[in-house]
Design a protein around this motif. Structure first.
Motif, mmCIF file in Angstrom:
data_model
loop_
_atom_site.group_PDB
_atom_site.id
_atom_site.type_symbol
_atom_site.label_atom_id
_atom_site.label_comp_id
_atom_site.label_asym_id
_atom_site.label_seq_id
_atom_site.Cartn_x
_atom_site.Cartn_y
_atom_site.Cartn_z
ATOM 1 N N GLY A 174 0.526 -1.292 0.125
ATOM 2 C CA GLY A 174 0.234 -0.141 0.184
ATOM 3 C C GLY A 174 1.234 1.546 0.380
ATOM 4 O O GLY A 174 0.527 2.782 -0.168
ATOM 5 N N LYS A 175 2.437 1.129 0.212
ATOM 6 C CA LYS A 175 2.898 2.194 0.117
ATOM 7 C C LYS A 175 2.847 3.434 -1.324
ATOM 8 O O LYS A 175 3.838 4.313 -1.474
ATOM 9 C CB LYS A 175 4.665 1.728 0.372
ATOM 10 N N ALA A 176 2.011 2.767 -2.186
ATOM 11 C CA ALA A 176 1.629 3.472 -3.508
ATOM 12 C C ALA A 176 0.506 4.340 -3.135
ATOM 13 O O ALA A 176 0.329 4.955 -4.112
ATOM 14 C CB ALA A 176 2.170 2.843 -5.003
ATOM 15 N N GLY A 177 -0.329 3.826 -2.349
ATOM 16 C CA GLY A 177 -1.581 4.053 -2.300
ATOM 17 C C GLY A 177 -2.571 3.471 -3.472
ATOM 18 O O GLY A 177 -1.643 1.825 -3.665
ATOM 19 N N LYS A 178 -3.759 3.944 -3.162
ATOM 20 C CA LYS A 178 -4.870 2.863 -3.951
ATOM 21 C C LYS A 178 -4.034 3.475 -5.771
ATOM 22 O O LYS A 178 -3.983 4.632 -5.914
ATOM 23 C CB LYS A 178 -6.294 3.761 -3.286
ATOM 24 N N ILE A 179 -4.566 2.224 -6.423
ATOM 25 C CA ILE A 179 -3.489 2.132 -7.937
ATOM 26 C C ILE A 179 -5.112 2.184 -8.552
ATOM 27 O O ILE A 179 -5.569 1.617 -8.427
ATOM 28 C CB ILE A 179 -2.707 1.371 -8.080
ATOM 29 N N GLY A 180 -5.302 3.216 -9.192
ATOM 30 C CA GLY A 180 -6.102 3.559 -10.361
ATOM 31 C C GLY A 180 -6.060 3.525 -11.965
ATOM 32 O O GLY A 180 -7.412 2.884 -12.143
ATOM 33 N N MET A 181 -4.459 3.519 -12.191
ATOM 34 C CA MET A 181 -4.393 3.174 -13.420
ATOM 35 C C MET A 181 -3.207 2.529 -13.909
ATOM 36 O O MET A 181 -1.777 2.581 -12.951
ATOM 37 C CB MET A 181 -4.760 4.485 -14.109
ATOM 38 N N PHE A 313 2.530 1.836 -12.443
ATOM 39 C CA PHE A 313 1.107 2.299 -11.329
ATOM 40 C C PHE A 313 1.009 3.571 -11.090
ATOM 41 O O PHE A 313 1.920 4.085 -10.142
ATOM 42 C CB PHE A 313 1.834 1.200 -10.266
ATOM 43 N N TYR A 314 -0.117 3.830 -11.168
ATOM 44 C CA TYR A 314 -0.793 5.720 -10.689
ATOM 45 C C TYR A 314 -1.367 5.640 -9.658
ATOM 46 O O TYR A 314 -2.250 4.921 -9.083
ATOM 47 C CB TYR A 314 -0.736 5.726 -11.247
ATOM 48 N N GLY A 315 -0.226 5.124 -8.166
ATOM 49 C CA GLY A 315 -0.922 5.675 -6.751
ATOM 50 C C GLY A 315 -1.786 6.888 -6.254
ATOM 51 O O GLY A 315 -1.075 7.391 -6.741
ATOM 52 N N THR A 316 -2.721 6.800 -5.339
ATOM 53 C CA THR A 316 -2.854 7.913 -4.372
ATOM 54 C C THR A 316 -1.411 8.666 -3.583
ATOM 55 O O THR A 316 -1.580 9.795 -3.612
ATOM 56 C CB THR A 316 -3.604 8.008 -3.976
ATOM 57 N N GLU A 317 -0.404 7.627 -3.518
ATOM 58 C CA GLU A 317 0.679 7.942 -3.289
ATOM 59 C C GLU A 317 2.245 8.278 -3.598
ATOM 60 O O GLU A 317 2.884 8.604 -3.896
ATOM 61 C CB GLU A 317 0.794 7.152 -1.945
ATOM 62 N N GLY A 318 1.734 7.847 -4.942
ATOM 63 C CA GLY A 318 3.040 8.892 -6.019
ATOM 64 C C GLY A 318 2.999 7.576 -7.131
ATOM 65 O O GLY A 318 2.091 6.298 -6.959
ATOM 66 N N THR A 319 4.199 6.717 -7.790
ATOM 67 C CA THR A 319 4.362 6.587 -9.175
ATOM 68 C C THR A 319 5.768 5.432 -8.804
ATOM 69 O O THR A 319 6.024 6.223 -8.486
ATOM 70 C CB THR A 319 4.542 8.164 -11.003
ATOM 71 N N THR A 329 11.686 1.643 -9.364
ATOM 72 C CA THR A 329 11.649 3.197 -8.968
ATOM 73 C C THR A 329 10.154 3.850 -8.374
ATOM 74 O O THR A 329 9.176 3.929 -9.111
ATOM 75 C CB THR A 329 12.128 4.247 -9.873
ATOM 76 N N PHE A 330 10.061 4.422 -7.150
ATOM 77 C CA PHE A 330 8.773 4.826 -6.364
ATOM 78 C C PHE A 330 8.893 6.349 -6.626
ATOM 79 O O PHE A 330 9.964 6.536 -5.866
ATOM 80 C CB PHE A 330 8.695 4.446 -5.248
ATOM 81 N N TYR A 331 8.294 6.648 -6.879
ATOM 82 C CA TYR A 331 8.285 8.395 -7.201
ATOM 83 C C TYR A 331 7.322 9.132 -6.385
ATOM 84 O O TYR A 331 5.879 9.127 -6.533
ATOM 85 C CB TYR A 331 8.319 9.371 -8.667
ATOM 86 N N PRO A 332 7.473 9.282 -5.145
ATOM 87 C CA PRO A 332 6.038 9.365 -3.572
ATOM 88 C C PRO A 332 5.533 11.323 -4.820
ATOM 89 O O PRO A 332 6.228 12.212 -5.275
ATOM 90 C CB PRO A 332 6.435 10.652 -2.836
ATOM 91 N N SER A 333 4.214 11.415 -4.699
ATOM 92 C CA SER A 333 3.843 12.542 -4.940
ATOM 93 C C SER A 333 4.059 13.840 -3.970
ATOM 94 O O SER A 333 3.873 14.616 -4.658
ATOM 95 C CB SER A 333 2.228 12.352 -4.504
ATOM 96 N N ASP A 334 4.679 13.724 -2.336
ATOM 97 C CA ASP A 334 4.637 14.500 -1.677
ATOM 98 C C ASP A 334 6.377 14.552 -2.341
ATOM 99 O O ASP A 334 7.748 13.778 -1.952
ATOM 100 C CB ASP A 334 5.177 13.948 -0.355
ATOM 101 N N THR A 335 7.232 15.512 -2.555
ATOM 102 C CA THR A 335 8.258 15.714 -3.203
ATOM 103 C C THR A 335 8.830 16.545 -1.726
ATOM 104 O O THR A 335 10.010 16.500 -2.053
ATOM 105 C CB THR A 335 8.528 17.402 -4.073
ATOM 106 N N LYS A 336 8.743 16.177 -1.195
ATOM 107 C CA LYS A 336 9.658 16.119 0.635
ATOM 108 C C LYS A 336 9.972 15.090 0.319
ATOM 109 O O LYS A 336 10.732 15.107 1.536
ATOM 110 C CB LYS A 336 9.119 16.674 1.028
#
Length: 429
Positions: A174-181, A313-319, A329-336
Motif C-alpha cells: 500500500g505504499k504507493a496508495g490506491k492504484i487506479g491506472m 503504476f499510478y497511485g494516490t501516494e505516488g508513481t 523506482t517509486f516517485y512519491p507524490s509528496d516532493t519532500k
C-alpha cells in the motif's frame, strides 16, 4: 473432495496444493531424463540453466533445423559430457525417450500441441511464453495439465526476478496508495526497413514441419531463425512477445484475474518490411477496480523517454515504475519525500532469471505443488495479450468473461478464439 477437484480448486484460487506425490519423492542425487524441443536461442538459455542446476540428464534434443540441432548437441556435450539423441519429430522423441521433463522452446504456434503431447506422455513441462497462439489452445493446455496431473511451468521469469518480487511487495503493502491506472509499454527505435524476398529454405530445415499446424507460407529469412514473432501466422507481434511479461506483472499485482473489457487500436504506419505485425498499438483493459493500458511502437527512439519499457503504476501516494534493466523506482507524490529505487539482479546471457524459475520448477515436481508460473497463471497473462490482438483484428471492443473463457454475446468474436489447423494436425480441446 476428490483429488482432481481439489487440484482445480487450488489452481482457481491461486493457492498451492499438496497431495499424494505424482511420482516418488526424489532425492538430491536424482537426475531427471530431460529433453529440449526447439533448440534455438532461447531454448539454449533454458537448457544451460537446466544443466547448471545439476538435476537433469539431457537425453534428447529435437528441432526441424539441423544446424540448430547440431550446434546445441555440441554445446550439451561440452557442458555436461552427455551425448543426447537428436530428433527431427517431437512425437518420435516422446515415444522412444520417455523423458520425465520436456522443455518446449519452439515458435509460439507449436507450444500447445507439443506441450500437451509431452504431458500425455508423462512428462512435466517447462513451456515458453506465450503459452499459445489462440485462446482456446490455452484452455486445452490447462485441461491437459490438470487431467494428467503434470507440473507445467511457464517461462515468465519475472515472477522470480528479485527486483520484480520486491517491487510487488512494495505495491501490495500500500505504499504507493490506491492504484487506479497501470500503463504498460515497450518502445524500441527502428524505422521503415526494406522488404526481404522469399527464398528456398536453407539446407537442413524442414520448412513444412516448421510451419506445422499453421499456414504453409513461403520461406522468408525474416521468419526463421528468430524473427517469427513479427509474423502473425506464427505469433502475435510485440504484444504477444514482450507484452505478456508486462501483462503478467499487472496480474501479479492485482487480486483480479481477468479484464472485463478490452479494446485495441493498431496499425502499420512506418514499417515497410516483410513482417505483418503492427508497428504501433494501444490496448485498453478495463478491470473492476482499475484500468490498464498497453502501448508499443518500433520507431522514434528519443532522449526524452529514456524509460522505454515496463509498467507505471499510478497511485494516490505516488508513481511506481517496474522496469527491466533499470530495476524499480517509486516517485512519491509528496516532493519532500525521497525517491526509492532498487537495482535489478539479472543473469546472463540476455538479462533474465531463468535459473530461479527452473529451481522453482524442480521444487514443484518434488513436492507436488503448483509452480510460481503455473500453466493457469501463464494462460491468464497470455489471454490478455491475445485479447488485445483479437480486438484489433475484430475492429471493436470485446466483453471478456474470464471464468467461462468466452466473449459475451458475440459469436463473431468467439470464432477468433480458435483457428483452423493445417493438414494432419488437429486443434486441441
Amino acid at each position: 473432495m476428490h483429488r482432481r477437484q481439489f487440484i482445480k480448486t487450488a489452481a482457481a484460487t491461486g493457492t498451492a496444493w499438496v497431495a499424494a506425490p505424482l511420482i516418488h519423492v526424489i532425492g538430491k542425487d536424482k537426475k531427471y531424463r530431460t529433453a529440449l524441443i526447439g533448440t534455438g536461442w532461447w531454448g539454449g538459455n533454458i537448457l544451460r540453466c537446466a544443466i547448471q542446476a545439476g538435476e537433469s540428464k539431457i537425453v534428447a534434443l529435437c528441432d526441424v533445423d539441423a544446424s540448430q540441432l547440431a550446434k546445441t548437441a555440441e554445446e550439451v556435450k561440452k557442458l555436461s559430457g552427455e551425448t543426447p539423441k537428436q530428433y527431427r519429430d517431437y512425437r518420435e522423441l516422446l515415444s522412444k525417450e520417455k523423458p520425465e521433463i520436456v522443455i518446449v522452446a519452439t515458435p509460439d504456434h507449436w507450444h500447445p500441441l507439443i506441450a500437451i503431447a509431452a504431458m500425455e506422455a508423462g512428462a512435466h513441462v517447462y513451456v515458453e511464453k506465450p503459452i499459445c497462439h489462440t485462446i482456446n489452445e490455452g484452455k486445452a493446455m490447462v485441461a491437459a495439465a490438470r487431467n494428467t496431473q503434470r507440473i507445467v511451468q511457464v517461462g515468465t521469469h519475472r515472477r522470480v526476478s528479485p527486483h520484480n518480487v520486491s517491487g510487488m511487495q512494495f505495491l501490495k503493502s500500500g505504499k504507493a496508495g490506491k492504484i487506479g491506472m497501470v500503463r504498460a509499454f515497450v518502445h524500441y527505435p527502428g524505422g521503415a526497413g526494406t522488404r526481404t524476398p522469399d527464398s528456398e529454405p536453407p539446407a537442413g530445415l524442414d520448412w513444412n514441419m516448421w510451419c506445422g499446424p499453421a499456414p504453409l507460407n513461403p520461406y522468408n529469412k525474416t521468419i526463421h531463425p528468430k524473427g517469427f514473432r513479427s509474423h502473425l501466422d506464427y505469433a502475435n507481434g510485440q504484444l504477444g512477445d514482450w507484452g505478456i511479461h508486462w501483462m503478467d506483472q499487472i496480474l501479479m499485482w492485482t487480486e483480479e484475474k481477468h479484464p472485463k473489457k478490452v479494446f485495441s487500436s493498431a496499425g502499420r504506419f512506418i514499417r515497410e518490411d516483410s513482417t505483418d505485425a503492427p508497428d504501433t498499438q494501444t490496448v485498453n483493459f478495463e478491470f473492476e477496480s482499475f484500468i490498464a493500458t498497453w502501448e508499443h511502437r518500433f520507431y522514434a527512439g528519443n532522449e526524452a523517454e529514456k524509460t522505454n519499457i515496463g509498467c507505471y503504476f499510478y497511485g494516490t501516494e505516488g508513481t511506481f515504475h517496474m522496469g527491466w534493466l533499470d530495476g524499480w523506482t517509486f516517485y512519491p507524490s509528496d516532493t519532500k519525500k525521497q525517491i526509492i529505487h532498487q537495482e535489478p539482479s539479472l543473469d546472463e546471457p540476455d538479462q533474465q532469471n531463468i535459473a530461479g524459475l527452473w529451481s522453482n520448477f524442480l521444487q514443484s515436481i518434488k513436492t507436488n505443488t503448483l509452480p510460481v508460473c503455473d500453466i493457469e497463471i501463464g494462460q491468464r497473462s497470455t489471454n490478455m495479450s491475445l485479447l488485445g490482438m483479437l480486438s484489433w483484428k475484430l475492429g471493436r471492443s470485446v466483453d471478456w468473461n474470464g471464468e467461462k473463457g468466452i466473449i459475451e454475446h458475440d459469436a463473431e468474436a468467439n470464432k477468433l478464439l480458435s483457428r483452423a489447423y493445417r493438414g494432419e494436425w488437429t486443434y486441441p480441446v
